[in-house]
Design an enzyme around this catalytic site. Sequence first.
Site, mmCIF file in Angstrom:
data_model
loop_
_atom_site.group_PDB
_atom_site.id
_atom_site.type_symbol
_atom_site.label_atom_id
_atom_site.label_comp_id
_atom_site.label_asym_id
_atom_site.label_seq_id
_atom_site.Cartn_x
_atom_site.Cartn_y
_atom_site.Cartn_z
ATOM 1 N N ILE A 1 0.820 -1.212 0.000
ATOM 2 C CA ILE A 1 0.000 0.000 0.000
ATOM 3 C C ILE A 1 0.855 1.264 0.000
ATOM 4 C CG2 ILE A 1 -1.938 -1.151 1.152
ATOM 5 C CD1 ILE A 1 -1.195 0.507 3.632
ATOM 6 N N CYS B 1 18.195 4.992 9.850
ATOM 7 C CA CYS B 1 18.978 4.384 10.930
ATOM 8 C C CYS B 1 19.907 5.405 11.560
ATOM 9 C CB CYS B 1 19.767 3.198 10.392
ATOM 10 S SG CYS B 1 20.752 3.612 8.950
ATOM 11 N N GLY C 1 18.329 -8.603 13.910
ATOM 12 C CA GLY C 1 19.757 -8.922 13.743
ATOM 13 C C GLY C 1 20.210 -9.969 14.746
ATOM 14 N N GLU D 1 23.835 -4.699 9.651
ATOM 15 C CA GLU D 1 23.695 -3.233 9.802
ATOM 16 C C GLU D 1 22.404 -3.002 10.565
ATOM 17 O OE1 GLU D 1 25.837 -1.022 8.847
ATOM 18 O OE2 GLU D 1 27.146 -2.256 7.617
ATOM 19 N N GLY E 1 18.591 -4.005 9.140
ATOM 20 C CA GLY E 1 17.284 -3.982 9.793
ATOM 21 C C GLY E 1 17.438 -3.705 11.269
ATOM 22 N N SER E 2 16.443 -4.111 12.023
ATOM 23 C CA SER E 2 16.422 -3.776 13.450
ATOM 24 C C SER E 2 17.410 -4.651 14.225
ATOM 25 C CB SER E 2 15.011 -3.986 13.994
ATOM 26 O OG SER E 2 14.625 -5.320 13.771
ATOM 27 N N THR E 3 17.818 -4.167 15.377
ATOM 28 C CA THR E 3 18.757 -4.923 16.211
ATOM 29 C C THR E 3 18.113 -6.225 16.691
ATOM 30 O OG1 THR E 3 19.970 -2.938 16.804
ATOM 31 C CG2 THR E 3 20.161 -4.791 18.319
ATOM 32 N N GLU F 1 15.487 3.207 20.116
ATOM 33 C CA GLU F 1 15.331 3.769 18.768
ATOM 34 C C GLU F 1 13.892 4.255 18.592
ATOM 35 O OE1 GLU F 1 15.607 1.095 15.292
ATOM 36 O OE2 GLU F 1 17.103 2.498 14.529
ATOM 37 N N LYS G 1 15.957 -10.434 -0.560
ATOM 38 C CA LYS G 1 14.652 -10.461 0.098
ATOM 39 C C LYS G 1 14.291 -9.046 0.516
ATOM 40 C CE LYS G 1 12.607 -10.706 3.973
ATOM 41 N NZ LYS G 1 11.436 -9.938 3.567
ATOM 42 N N LEU H 1 6.943 -4.569 2.963
ATOM 43 C CA LEU H 1 6.274 -3.270 2.849
ATOM 44 C C LEU H 1 6.679 -2.536 1.568
ATOM 45 C CD1 LEU H 1 6.624 -1.993 6.550
ATOM 46 C CD2 LEU H 1 4.832 -3.397 5.535
HETATM 47 P P1 NAD Z 1 13.225 -5.334 10.332
HETATM 48 O O1 NAD Z 1 14.370 -5.806 11.149
HETATM 49 O O2 NAD Z 1 11.865 -5.542 10.866
HETATM 50 O O3 NAD Z 1 13.245 -6.035 8.872
HETATM 51 C C1 NAD Z 1 14.351 -5.944 8.007
HETATM 52 C C2 NAD Z 1 14.308 -7.101 7.022
HETATM 53 O O4 NAD Z 1 14.501 -8.324 7.734
HETATM 54 C C3 NAD Z 1 12.976 -7.245 6.289
HETATM 55 O O5 NAD Z 1 13.201 -7.646 4.969
HETATM 56 C C4 NAD Z 1 12.301 -8.351 7.071
HETATM 57 O O6 NAD Z 1 11.329 -9.080 6.344
HETATM 58 C C5 NAD Z 1 13.480 -9.244 7.418
HETATM 59 N N1 NAD Z 1 13.259 -10.123 8.570
HETATM 60 C C6 NAD Z 1 12.414 -9.927 9.620
HETATM 61 N N2 NAD Z 1 12.494 -10.979 10.476
HETATM 62 C C7 NAD Z 1 13.415 -11.832 9.972
HETATM 63 C C8 NAD Z 1 13.947 -13.077 10.394
HETATM 64 N N3 NAD Z 1 13.532 -13.654 11.530
HETATM 65 N N4 NAD Z 1 14.880 -13.683 9.635
HETATM 66 C C9 NAD Z 1 15.327 -13.107 8.489
HETATM 67 N N5 NAD Z 1 14.845 -11.925 8.023
HETATM 68 C C10 NAD Z 1 13.909 -11.288 8.760
HETATM 69 O O7 NAD Z 1 13.516 -3.796 10.030
HETATM 70 P P2 NAD Z 1 12.620 -2.736 9.233
HETATM 71 O O8 NAD Z 1 11.451 -2.337 10.070
HETATM 72 O O9 NAD Z 1 12.375 -3.218 7.850
HETATM 73 O O10 NAD Z 1 13.658 -1.506 9.128
HETATM 74 C C11 NAD Z 1 13.879 -0.615 10.175
HETATM 75 C C12 NAD Z 1 15.083 -1.000 11.004
HETATM 76 O O11 NAD Z 1 16.217 -1.106 10.158
HETATM 77 C C13 NAD Z 1 15.450 0.041 12.034
HETATM 78 O O12 NAD Z 1 15.792 -0.587 13.243
HETATM 79 C C14 NAD Z 1 16.660 0.734 11.446
HETATM 80 O O13 NAD Z 1 17.525 1.335 12.370
HETATM 81 C C15 NAD Z 1 17.317 -0.396 10.725
HETATM 82 N N6 NAD Z 1 18.181 0.123 9.666
HETATM 83 C C16 NAD Z 1 19.540 0.041 9.835
HETATM 84 C C17 NAD Z 1 20.396 0.586 8.868
HETATM 85 C C18 NAD Z 1 21.900 0.499 9.003
HETATM 86 O O14 NAD Z 1 22.579 0.663 7.992
HETATM 87 N N7 NAD Z 1 22.450 0.236 10.175
HETATM 88 C C19 NAD Z 1 19.846 1.208 7.744
HETATM 89 C C20 NAD Z 1 18.452 1.277 7.621
HETATM 90 C C21 NAD Z 1 17.625 0.721 8.586
#
Ligand code: NAD
Length: 484
Positions: A21, A278, A227, A244, A222-224, A377, A170, A174
């Site tokens: 969306i 981030c 990670g 990251e 993605g999120s910590t 965060e 992947k 969203l």
């Molecule tokens: P998220 O961690 O929810 O998702 C990131 C990706 O991981 C998505 O593609 C998601 O589908 C996938 N994912 C989710 N659960 C998973 C699992 N169990 N196994 C494998 N993959 C999985 O993060 P988001 O909401 O998409 O993005 C926001 C977050 O990303 C914030 O915490 C932000 O700080 C961080 N971020 C970090 C950087 C950096 O360079 N350090 C840059 C941009 C965003």
Amino acid sequence: MKMWVNGRWVDSASNQVIEVIDPATEEILDEVPHGTEEDTHQAIAAANAAFPKWRRIPASERAVALHQTAAKVREHHDELVELLTKEEGKPVPENDEELWWTEETFDYYAELARHERGTVIPPGDPAQFNFVLKEPWGVVACIVPWNYPLLLLVWKLAPALAAGNTVIIKPSKLTPLTTLRLVEVACDHFPPGVVNVVTGTGSDVGEALVTHPDVRMIAFTGSTDVGKRIASLAAPMMKKMHLELGGKDPMVIAPDVDIDVAVSGLAYAALINTGQVCTSTERAYVHESIFSQLSEHLADYVSKLRLGNGLDEGTDIGPMIRNSFREAVESQIADAVSAGAKVLTGGDRPAEFKHGFFLRPAVLVDVDHSMHIMREETFGPVIPLMPYRDFDEAIQLANDSEYGLGASLMTHDAKLVKRFFEEVQAGTIWINDPLTDNFAGPFGGMKMSGIGRELGQEGYDEFCQVKHIHWDIEGGMKEYWYPY
Ligand code: NAD
């Protein structure tokens, strides 16, 4: 749209779809396959089969393929900017910038990688020859968040391909549309299986990638919390992890600044992409001598920024990505207010929009480090301000965080600059120009903000494993062999 696996557009075995969306209108833009473990395994098999040939293609030829990708993305620049604005929400100028970064990064790694193979090192004996080879890992999973879907993809995809790896992308569920479109318009010249895209959720597609033995490297942004989950799944298989993660970046504003410059710089650093970066500045420390003047000025400046659909000319701030993200930010603000914080402006939903996940950017004072808003965060349009007495206190406050992604300082005082970049624990330090990256400058975090670096030589080397070759050319008997 469909998924791209082994050089073909395919549906998912699930026959289910995920609707994508527009966060500004809440209208459905398109749908993508809800990928499964089975779909993911097919992509892994294709990438694995393509790897032996792709890794042997000369680096100069892989460089040509990457330059071709950059050129094709440029041909579709405006279309991709529009699609990105619709699915991610940030204003056109910011997406224009994201596309520019995407195009240039393909070119950058094409150039860097064409002369990369390793080094010759001095031997321990004149009859020996020693060298170190840089070799690709094999199949690399690129797991990408929604906030910069293309930029954060290409920081992985370009060095991974340049180094001879094959890739499974992947995207976030969203924001998968621009990724699929970019692959459609700009990656069709790669041999089948070299680039694959599987759409779906983290728990299905993401974990199928992380746990499969043939995926040797996980490049994740993605999120910590996610990670940590990935690390716990991948560590027992000794996979290469490139993580990251989140941030809680500080900005310190010294008393010598021009207030107008500091206010504009801070607002940009905290509110670009509606604070969903981030490296957003998420806490600002202002010298007590200018605190009242700067906070009033900032509240006035921020209250005048224009919210709107990112496609509309003159929009400064777009919507947040989803309502659940907006609610999390509102709850942090409410929590801070109940603990004594004061909202100088914003933090509410603008009444003029019937649809869209808009939130007025907020400026908060009377905050302290006991509050979630100064420790966790936020990932939204909020600027909490705290005064500091002296630079020791400013550095102590900046370092008082579990995160260490970026940190900014506004000053012309060289002594403060030197102390700041030596003492602040963060992967990137910005002086007077927050959030400006550099292709050759490694990007990544310290502490809970991650492991590894993207961009630059460092961001290429992450996608290579090294092999030391020790060659005794004469091949004779050695005095250090048995018998002793
Ligand atoms: P998220 O961690 O929810 O998702 C990131 C990706 O991981 C998505 O593609 C998601 O589908 C996938 N994912 C989710 N659960 C998973 C699992 N169990 N196994 C494998 N993959 C999985 O993060 P988001 O909401 O998409 O993005 C926001 C977050 O990303 C914030 O915490 C932000 O700080 C961080 N971020 C970090 C950087 C950096 O360079 N350090 C840059 C941009 C965003």
